[in-house]
Design a protein around this motif. Structure first.
Motif, PDB file in Angstrom:
ATOM      1  N   ARG A  24       0.775  -1.350  -0.101  1.00 37.38           N
ATOM      2  CA  ARG A  24      -0.183   0.198   0.201  1.00 37.38           C
ATOM      3  C   ARG A  24       0.944   1.536  -0.223  1.00 37.38           C
ATOM      4  NH1 ARG A  24      -2.543  -0.561   4.796  1.00 37.38           N
ATOM      5  NH2 ARG A  24      -3.818  -1.965   3.400  1.00 37.38           N
ATOM      6  N   SER A  25       2.272   1.582   1.065  1.00 37.31           N
ATOM      7  CA  SER A  25       2.735   2.432   0.780  1.00 37.31           C
ATOM      8  C   SER A  25       3.232   2.553  -0.339  1.00 37.31           C
ATOM      9  CB  SER A  25       3.537   2.434   2.225  1.00 37.31           C
ATOM     10  OG  SER A  25       3.306   2.167   3.023  1.00 37.31           O
ATOM     11  N   LEU A  26       4.021   1.713  -1.069  1.00 39.03           N
ATOM     12  CA  LEU A  26       4.666   1.599  -2.343  1.00 39.03           C
ATOM     13  C   LEU A  26       3.719   2.492  -3.099  1.00 39.03           C
ATOM     14  CD1 LEU A  26       6.240  -1.709  -2.777  1.00 39.03           C
ATOM     15  CD2 LEU A  26       7.731   0.484  -2.895  1.00 39.03           C
ATOM     16  N   GLU A  27       2.528   1.862  -3.519  1.00 43.50           N
ATOM     17  CA  GLU A  27       1.428   2.645  -4.007  1.00 43.50           C
ATOM     18  C   GLU A  27       0.648   3.763  -3.782  1.00 43.50           C
ATOM     19  OE1 GLU A  27       0.020   0.875  -6.786  1.00 43.50           O
ATOM     20  OE2 GLU A  27      -0.566  -1.014  -6.275  1.00 43.50           O
ATOM     21  N   ASN A  28       1.169   4.099  -3.058  1.00 45.76           N
ATOM     22  CA  ASN A  28       1.040   5.928  -2.201  1.00 45.76           C
ATOM     23  C   ASN A  28       2.168   6.908  -3.347  1.00 45.76           C
ATOM     24  OD1 ASN A  28      -0.909   5.403  -1.274  1.00 45.76           O
ATOM     25  ND2 ASN A  28      -1.096   5.363   0.857  1.00 45.76           N
ATOM     26  N   VAL A  29       3.167   6.030  -2.677  1.00 47.35           N
ATOM     27  CA  VAL A  29       4.389   6.832  -2.874  1.00 47.35           C
ATOM     28  C   VAL A  29       4.401   6.625  -4.790  1.00 47.35           C
ATOM     29  CG1 VAL A  29       6.901   6.974  -2.997  1.00 47.35           C
ATOM     30  CG2 VAL A  29       5.285   6.271  -0.729  1.00 47.35           C
ATOM     31  N   ARG A  30       3.855   5.909  -5.094  1.00 47.06           N
ATOM     32  CA  ARG A  30       3.875   5.400  -6.704  1.00 47.06           C
ATOM     33  C   ARG A  30       3.498   6.966  -7.382  1.00 47.06           C
ATOM     34  NH1 ARG A  30       3.064   0.676 -10.427  1.00 47.06           N
ATOM     35  NH2 ARG A  30       0.966   0.677  -9.520  1.00 47.06           N
ATOM     36  N   GLY A  31       2.236   7.238  -6.276  1.00 48.07           N
ATOM     37  CA  GLY A  31       1.038   8.249  -7.037  1.00 48.07           C
ATOM     38  C   GLY A  31       1.871   9.392  -6.862  1.00 48.07           C
TER      39      GLY A  31
END
Length: 325
Positions: free
Chosen positions: A219-226
């Motif tokens: 979830r953190s990876l997805e958020n930072v990719r954004g």
């Protein structure tokens, strides 16, 4: 660094599987170190030498900001702080790990020793792993933070207006610090260039109910990719100049790992150690805890999704795929 952001990357060699750690020095407005190496004379002398090379010294440091409470990122904080007038900042949930370091370390050691035994680890390997864990304890000591950071806190370092972002996964306490305008970030161990950062298993009694390391990390990876970062400065290794691409690689890797573990379980019930042997043949004992964290982390996500069933007895712990009707 390809561009001068008013920050110096100080690379400190380590006696661990990861060869070095990065400490970042910001001269202004207050001489600040982002992460510091383990405790010990060698590390203090090396850090002093690196600071001297960029025109500063440990005696000038007035603030230490810690991305997460692991010994290779905060271990020497107290020794530096004892030079006088040094602030220590860390995420609000990590205070106990620093303030009660010795007790917290021993509690973590007991948790993993029990889990290793239940997971089918042979006694010989268990002994090697616990001795390695005991050795690590001497690389840090208790230190009291002076500021507890929250998600969204902002402050200025050199030419950058940085914002704190909570990115749980590698630990529940990880933070990165980014500048939205230039889209640069200092990512600690959350995002590394050449290593897949392990979502580490946590003691259930020190994290929020239902916390899952692998799920939180994804979830953190997805958020930072954004966030569409242009460059990331990690806790180990070289800068990452295409962070979004690196994050996509990691998320794909996580998908492949899920498939690998499901395939292993398709042949029948297995203990975590049996899965480790299939995934990581020839694994060194000092990396057994990382492997166990990874395997059980994925198994926990499968449990939440109703894909596997846990079977725990006095003889150990095993998992099997659920029958799909």
């Amino acid at each position: 660094m390809k561009e001068n952001y008013g920050v110096h990357q100080l690379k400190i060699p380590l006696p661990f599987p990861v060869a070095s750690v990065n400490s970042y020095f910001f001269p202004e407005p207050i001489p600040t170190l982002l992460d510091v190496p383990p405790m010990g004379d060698y590390f203090m002398k090396t850090l002093e030498k690196r600071l001297n090379a960029v025109g500063s010294s440990l005696a000038e440091i007035r603030r230490i900001i810690i991305t997460h409470p692991h010994i290779d990122h905060f271990g020497s904080a107290r020794d530096i702080a004892e030079k006088g007038g040094v602030e220590i900042w860390i995420h609000e949930t990590a205070a106990q790990a620093l303030e009660e370091y010795e007790e917290d370390f021993l509690d973590t050691n007991r948790f993993f020793e029990s889990l290793l035994r239940k997971s089918g680890i042979p006694e010989e390997l268990l002994g090697q792993t616990t001795r390695f864990f005991d050795w690590l304890k001497g690389f840090a000591c208790r230190v009291v933070p002076t500021r507890l950071l929250k998600n969204g806190d902002e402050f200025r370092l050199s030419s950058m207006n940085l914002r704190a972002v909570h990115v749980p996964g590698h630990t529940p306490h990880c933070m990165l610090f980014w500048e939205p305008d230039r889209k640069i970030a200092f990512t600690g161990d959350f995002l590394l260039k050449d290593i897949s950062s392990n979502p580490l298993l946590q003691r259930p009694w020190v994290v929020p109910q239902g916390y899952r390391s692998v799920t939180s990390h994804a979830r953190s990876l997805e958020n930072v990719r954004g966030m569409k970062l242009k460059v990331a400065f990690p806790g180990h290794g070289e800068p990452i100049y295409r962070p979004s691409e690196r994050i996509t690689e990691l998320l794909r890797f996580m998908t492949r790992r899920k498939k690998q573990i499901r395939h292993i379980l398709s042949t029948g019930a297995a203990t975590p150690f049996q899965i480790i042997l299939r995934l990581f043949p020839g694994l060194p004992p000092d990396q057994l805890l990382l492997a166990l964290s990874e395997v059980i982390g994925y198994l926990e996500t499968f449990e939440d999704e109703g894909l596997v069933e846990r079977h725990e007895t006095g003889h150990g712990l095993s998992f099997r795929l659920m029958d799909r009707q």
